[in-house]
Scaffold this motif. Structure first.
Motif, PDB file in Angstrom:
ATOM      1  N   TYR A   1       0.832  -1.198   0.000  1.00  0.00           N
ATOM      2  CA  TYR A   1       0.000   0.000   0.000  1.00  0.00           C
ATOM      3  C   TYR A   1       0.865   1.246   0.000  1.00  0.00           C
ATOM      4  N   SER A   2       1.878   1.193   0.850  1.00  0.00           N
ATOM      5  CA  SER A   2       2.765   2.339   0.969  1.00  0.00           C
ATOM      6  C   SER A   2       3.472   2.626  -0.353  1.00  0.00           C
ATOM      7  N   VAL A   3       3.863   1.565  -1.051  1.00  0.00           N
ATOM      8  CA  VAL A   3       4.574   1.753  -2.316  1.00  0.00           C
ATOM      9  C   VAL A   3       3.631   2.250  -3.402  1.00  0.00           C
ATOM     10  N   ILE A   4       2.472   1.623  -3.500  1.00  0.00           N
ATOM     11  CA  ILE A   4       1.577   1.925  -4.617  1.00  0.00           C
ATOM     12  C   ILE A   4       0.811   3.224  -4.409  1.00  0.00           C
ATOM     13  N   ARG A   5       0.247   3.403  -3.209  1.00  0.00           N
ATOM     14  CA  ARG A   5      -0.627   4.560  -3.009  1.00  0.00           C
ATOM     15  C   ARG A   5       0.137   5.778  -2.477  1.00  0.00           C
ATOM     16  N   LEU A   6       1.165   5.521  -1.682  1.00  0.00           N
ATOM     17  CA  LEU A   6       1.853   6.649  -1.058  1.00  0.00           C
ATOM     18  C   LEU A   6       3.185   6.925  -1.736  1.00  0.00           C
ATOM     19  N   GLY A   7       3.494   6.134  -2.746  1.00  0.00           N
ATOM     20  CA  GLY A   7       4.695   6.398  -3.541  1.00  0.00           C
ATOM     21  C   GLY A   7       5.992   6.152  -2.793  1.00  0.00           C
ATOM     22  N   PHE A   8       5.972   5.256  -1.827  1.00  0.00           N
ATOM     23  CA  PHE A   8       7.175   5.015  -1.033  1.00  0.00           C
ATOM     24  C   PHE A   8       8.302   4.465  -1.904  1.00  0.00           C
ATOM     25  N   SER A   9       9.444   5.065  -1.785  1.00  0.00           N
ATOM     26  CA  SER A   9      10.690   4.611  -2.402  1.00  0.00           C
ATOM     27  C   SER A   9      10.588   4.456  -3.924  1.00  0.00           C
ATOM     28  N   SER A  10       9.566   5.078  -4.486  1.00  0.00           N
ATOM     29  CA  SER A  10       9.327   5.049  -5.933  1.00  0.00           C
ATOM     30  C   SER A  10       9.652   3.690  -6.562  1.00  0.00           C
ATOM     31  N   GLY A  11       9.216   2.647  -5.891  1.00  0.00           N
ATOM     32  CA  GLY A  11       9.294   1.326  -6.523  1.00  0.00           C
ATOM     33  C   GLY A  11      10.585   0.582  -6.292  1.00  0.00           C
ATOM     34  N   ARG A  12      11.583   1.258  -5.708  1.00  0.00           N
ATOM     35  CA  ARG A  12      12.860   0.554  -5.545  1.00  0.00           C
ATOM     36  C   ARG A  12      12.751  -0.596  -4.549  1.00  0.00           C
ATOM     37  N   LEU A  13      11.970  -0.363  -3.498  1.00  0.00           N
ATOM     38  CA  LEU A  13      11.796  -1.407  -2.490  1.00  0.00           C
ATOM     39  C   LEU A  13      11.180  -2.650  -3.129  1.00  0.00           C
ATOM     40  N   LEU A  14      10.240  -2.381  -4.016  1.00  0.00           N
ATOM     41  CA  LEU A  14       9.578  -3.471  -4.723  1.00  0.00           C
ATOM     42  C   LEU A  14      10.590  -4.233  -5.574  1.00  0.00           C
ATOM     43  N   THR A  15      11.377  -3.460  -6.319  1.00  0.00           N
ATOM     44  CA  THR A  15      12.387  -4.080  -7.171  1.00  0.00           C
ATOM     45  C   THR A  15      13.313  -4.958  -6.347  1.00  0.00           C
ATOM     46  N   LEU A  16      13.775  -4.393  -5.242  1.00  0.00           N
ATOM     47  CA  LEU A  16      14.706  -5.138  -4.393  1.00  0.00           C
ATOM     48  C   LEU A  16      14.072  -6.413  -3.853  1.00  0.00           C
ATOM     49  N   SER A  17      12.805  -6.273  -3.427  1.00  0.00           N
ATOM     50  CA  SER A  17      12.154  -7.436  -2.841  1.00  0.00           C
ATOM     51  C   SER A  17      11.947  -8.526  -3.871  1.00  0.00           C
TER      52      SER A  17
END
Lengths: 273, 454, 283
Positions: free
Chosen positions: A92-108
């Motif tokens: 939610y934080s990544v998609i709706r709040l723009g957290f880390s502009s997707g890098r966290l997702l990439t890393l995970s």
């Protein structure tokens, strides 16, 4: 859609199902044969069924299968719970709040790329230090690690499908982020969450490598326990077949009750617009 | 959502409760040897020992139980056996050893891996008396003049054959003349059938052809023999018999690899002649111990070079209804050399409870302990114990005899297992006719040379 | 303060970040550290060896062979599993008698641990008492499925048998979200059915195809259990996957430093694919 001859579809699907289930049907059959029948050729398709292998697995082999089952169930239930607790808010934080502009997702997601074997020895060292060797807690931690990428990928997909308007109007009504997440996202995502839970349950149930590395005798899960019927002097086909059949039952039951959530849940993230 | 979660958790919990219920019944009946809180309070020290699941651990459990309820009380030691899966045993030990762990006090080890385990094991010389064991088995757990583990279980190979079929071959004149015909065809010379104990490798090949329907449509078995050709170190151990019994070995006297020797070519030649000539099943490329057992049990093969422990199962009417009572034992053809390795237990260098562990190991080296082990189904490398059980298990005295007379050990060095891995990979392709024999052996020679130079 | 969106995104990500630090940063860092040292089983840590392990691995033809085989295997199985999973999903998308129980049955293979599945295949393919070989012999087919020429296709078929259900599940779920009207239009005129499927349905469910391809592709690349149990990478090294290579280096040869560097190489290699998928997934 309506097919003209629905029973033709039934036949086609049944044939495919039987093909996919061949190994399991064979396993089930083997688990019910006496050792003599298992070893004879041509294979016997009619035989006097026996439950001796099931009795052997559960009570006579000297292995504590009941506690292996207990470990596996604890492991899978808590892994799927924690995967959700961690993946949902951060997605939610990544998609709706723009957290880390997707890098966290990439890393995970990159996490899923490492051959898990590489972590075996570091985890062993770390758990030795933390006193988590041979504990179900340790196995749960590792299985969360193994299943987080799956959870994140699916959750992100689901979240993108939810219409943002509902959240916006909630915001206008004065709900804060946490209330939106708790009161709106959570119920809307329920089927998706259930499907992630089921998949995490199944995959953690099936882990083998880390079970070998981390458990010693107290935290042994059922996948590892079953392989004890592979000995240096051959495989106890009847016993290991019975153990395999038994080991499928819990995830099977779990999925059976949750099947409709599985499909409808996974369908959430599927389609754009 | 809530409904589902509640349902899942309830399901899980109820299953847990059901299973735990069974568990407590179960515990009370099998917990005889388990450590309990009470014994720790009374000053008992606990020793944990890794062992290998299967007949070996079934037998060892009996020794553990006897010790814990007997001498262990006097020693103030309680032993707990830790079982991991067959492959898992060495994986887990690798993780423990590379972390200098004290999670267990005693490691399970074997001749082919002792070189890799050596840095994590305490030398036992002077602490234990190993005089009772067959010398070759103790030697196979020694490195750099240090005894690193005590042997518990010994393994070797035999030529296992169908007595009924060989008897007929030696007496039936029609079979004899067919045998001559077949041997002429595959070897270019007419051979007389011989007793398996006198076989050369040519006799082995001729008999394999005779009992294969490819050459002899009337053969009662489909294939003469069953080779074990899967890419596995255990299958290299079997191929080693063909090498050693053709007069070869891995290394020459100066320790240099000699895998391109004539003996090695001959050993490879036997495999490829048999495989390409369809005297073993085409599926032998994935065969190991169980598949070879199945080939004999189903009556599909007439003889095979197989592990000694196989004999009991093959002659047990319940497990091998087709062939029980018909299997006999001969030494490996050619120079009769059989691979020997020992499974053993060693003392973890970083163990917390060394003293207690040594007390238990001391007990293990006694004849009494090994008698219990043998009665439970193990094969302890003690001639007296094995010979004593000859009436109940005729194979045991044979094992004692063959290990002593024909046994050889592959070099005990840190690279033993890495070399076997290389050989398994380099040679298994050529066994299956995929690679050229000469090239495969050259590759093996290069790879082993490189492994040794690391 | 915590209620502001700025704070919330940290608060909500906190569990994942914490988890990252505890469960990923240390082990990954340690793995890289191992890869730069000369470490073998039992010796514990010894000397720093720079990129020695990497050079050793990069110069090993066997390593490259295993990478090549793994790529081939992962690519073929993933593509076939997507195709078959899609076809099966189209079948299930109709209504027919017995749909629900059949759905449960088709999903069953996912629930068998791959380590046990390998054993089960070994039982069914066993030459002397295996059912598969018996049926083939009834049809007078005399082949060795594990022949060096056939073993790779065999491994692919076995992988498909276990994992088509998984791609099916994901894709079928995706189809549930497709407007049934699209299919109605197709069924009116049978000839145009496949055209509709390819031109209209497929683009609509493309995102879920990517999810399925990603999850399955990565797992296929890490394939270990079934192949390890059945062939141990043989005959020769024909079926040796990257995971088997690393496993043998670490646990059989005891070259832990080298195994770690091989893993890092594999991971870096796969990392190159990530941006491609992330773009598709989060567009």
């Amino acid at each position: 859609m309506k097919a003209r001859k629905p029973w033709l579809t039934t036949i086609a699907v049944s044939v495919i199902a039987v093909f996919l289930l061949l190994p399991l049907l064979n396993t089930l059959m083997t688990s019910l044969k006496t050792t003599g029948d298992i070893n004879s050729f041509p294979p016997k398709f009619t035989f006097a069924p026996t439950l001796e292998h099931y009795r052997n697995v559960m009570f006579a082999a000297g292995y504590d299968f009941t506690s292996y089952f207990k470990n596996s169930i604890l492991l899978s239930v808590f892994t799927s719970l924690f995967v959700i607790v961690i993946a949902l808010p951060s997605a939610y934080s990544v998609i709706r709040l723009g957290f880390s502009s997707g890098r966290l997702l990439t890393l995970s997601m990159a996490l899923r790329l490492f051959p898990p074997i590489v972590f075996a020895i570091p985890y062993y060292l770390m758990f030795q230090y933390l006193g988590l060797l041979d504990t179900v807690t340790g196995l749960i931690l590792i299985n969360i690690f193994l299943n987080i990428p799956l959870g994140l990928i699916l959750m992100v997909g689901f979240l993108q499908e939810l219409p943002y308007e509902i959240e916006e109007s909630a915001k206008i009504d004065g709900c804060n982020v946490y209330q939106i997440l708790w009161k709106i996202i959570l119920p809307l995502m329920a089927p998706g969450i259930a499907s992630v839970a089921i998949l995490a349950f199944i995959f953690s149930w099936n882990d083998y490598l880390f079970a070998v590395i981390i458990s010693l005798n107290k935290a042994t899960p059922v996948t590892l326990g079953s392989t004890m019927f592979i000995t240096s002097w051959g495989i106890k086909w009847g016993d290991i077949s019975a153990a395999t059949v038994l080991s499928i039952l819990p995830p099977l039951l779990f999925t059976f009750f949750a099947q409709r959530y599985l499909v409808s849940g996974l369908s959430m993230g599927a389609v754009k617009g | 959502m809530k409904g589902l979660l509640t349902r899942c958790v309830t399901l899980a919990l109820s299953l847990t409760v059901v299973l735990a219920g069974c568990g407590s019944n179960q515990d009370s009946s099998t917990d005889a040897g388990g450590a309990s809180g009470g014994s720790e309070q009374s000053g008992t020290s606990k020793v944990s020992m890794v062992y290998w699941p299967g007949p070996e651990s079934d037998a060892m459990q009996k020794v553990v139980d006897a010790y814990n309820s007997g001498q262990g009380k006097t020693d103030g030691v309680n032993v707990e056996m830790v079982l991991l899966s067959r492959d898992g045993t060495y994986e887990k030990e690798a993780a423990m050893m590379s972390s200098k762990s004290d999670e267990v006090d005693m490691y399970f080890t074997a001749s082919y891996i002792i070189g890799q385990h050596a840095p994590s094991l305490d030398a036992l010389d002077g602490k234990l008396n190993t005089d009772g064991y067959l010398k070759s088995s103790v030697d196979s757990l020694r490195m750099n003049n240090e005894t690193l583990a005590i042997p518990m279980d010994v393994s070797n190979h035999f030529l296992l054959y169908r007595q009924d079929l060989i008897d007929q071959l030696l007496s039936d004149s029609a079979w004899k003349s067919k045998y001559g015909e077949v041997s002429q065809k595959v070897l270019g010379q007419t051979l007389e059938p011989k007793d398996p104990k006198d076989w050369t490798w040519d006799d082995f090949i001729a008999a394999a052809a005779f009992f294969s329907q490819e050459y002899n449509p009337d053969s009662p078995t489909k294939y003469g023999t069953a080779l074990q050709m899967k890419n596995l170190i255990f299958n290299v151990m079997i191929w080693d018999d063909f090498l050693w019994s053709s007069g070869g070995s891995w290394l020459d006297e100066s320790g240099k690899p000699q895998l391109n020797s004539d003996a090695a070519k001959k050993a490879m030649g036997i495999y490829s002649t048999i495989y390409n000539g369809k005297m073993t099943s085409p599926n032998s490329t994935v065969a190991e111990y169980p598949e070879t057992q199945a080939a004999l049990q189903s009556g599909n093969a007439a003889f095979a070079v197989q592990w000694g422990a196989a004999y009991d199962e093959l002659n047990d009417p319940a497990r091998s209804p087709n062939i029980a009572g018909k299997i006999a034992v001969a030494p490996i053809p050619g120079e009769h050399k059989t691979h020997v390795h020992a499974l053993g237990v060693g003392l973890n260098k970083y163990a917390k409870n060394k003293e207690a562990a040594l007390k238990w190991m001391n007990y293990l080296t006694t004849k009494d302990a090994m008698q219990i082990y043998a009665d439970g189904g193990g094969i302890p490398p003690i001639a007296e114990v094995l010979n004593g059980l000859g009436e109940k298990k005729p194979v045991l005295p044979l094992i004692a005899e063959h290990v002593d007379k024909y046994g050889y050990s592959t070099p005990i060095i840190a690279e033993t297992q890495p070399i076997m891995l290389k050989l398994a990979e380099d040679l298994s392709g050529a066994w299956a006719g995929k690679d050229d024999i000469g090239k495969a052996l050259e590759k093996a020679q290069t790879d082993v040379t490189e492994t040794l130079s690391k | 303060m915590v209620y502001s969106e700025k704070a919330a995104k940290w608060v909500l990500s906190f569990p994942l970040l914490l988890f990252w630090v505890v469960m990923v940063v240390f082990p990954a860092g340690y793995a890289i550290y191992l890869s730069l040292h000369d470490v073998s089983m039992g010796q514990g840590m010894s000397s720093f060896s720079g990129f020695g392990n990497y050079l050793e691995i990069l110069g090993d033809a066997d390593f490259w062979h295993s990478i090549g085989f793994t790529l081939e295997f992962a690519l073929i199985t993933t593509v076939l599993e997507l195709v078959f999973g899609f076809l099966l999903a189209l079948l299930f998308n109709r209504s027919f008698p017995g749909k629900r129980p059949l759905l449960s049955m088709v999903l069953l293979p996912i629930m068998v641990a791959p380590s046990l599945m390998g054993i089960m295949f070994r039982l069914i393919l066993n030459e002397n008492n295996g059912v598969a070989t018996y049926f083939l012999s009834l049809l007078h087919i005399q082949i060795n499925l594990f022949d060096p020429d056939l073993v790779v296709p065999l491994m692919i078929v076995l992988d498909i048998m276990q994992w088509v259900p998984f791609t099916f599940l994901i894709i079928y779920s995706g189809l549930q979200g497709v407007d049934p009207g699209l299919f109605e239009a197709a069924s009116v005129d049978g000839a145009s059915y496949w055209r509709t499927v390819l031109q209209i349905i497929l683009p609509v469910i493309a995102p879920i195809f990517f999810i399925a391809a990603f999850l399955r592709g990565i797992d296929a690349f890490r394939t270990f259990d079934v192949i390890y149990v059945l062939t141990n990478g043989g005959p020769g090294n024909v079926t040796k996957t990257a995971s088997i290579y690393i496993y043998e280096a670490a646990f059989k040869s005891g070259q832990i430093g080298q195994a770690a560097s091989a893993s890092v190489i594999v991971a870096v290699f796969l990392l190159l694919l990530i941006p491609f998928f992330v773009k598709r997934l989060s567009k």
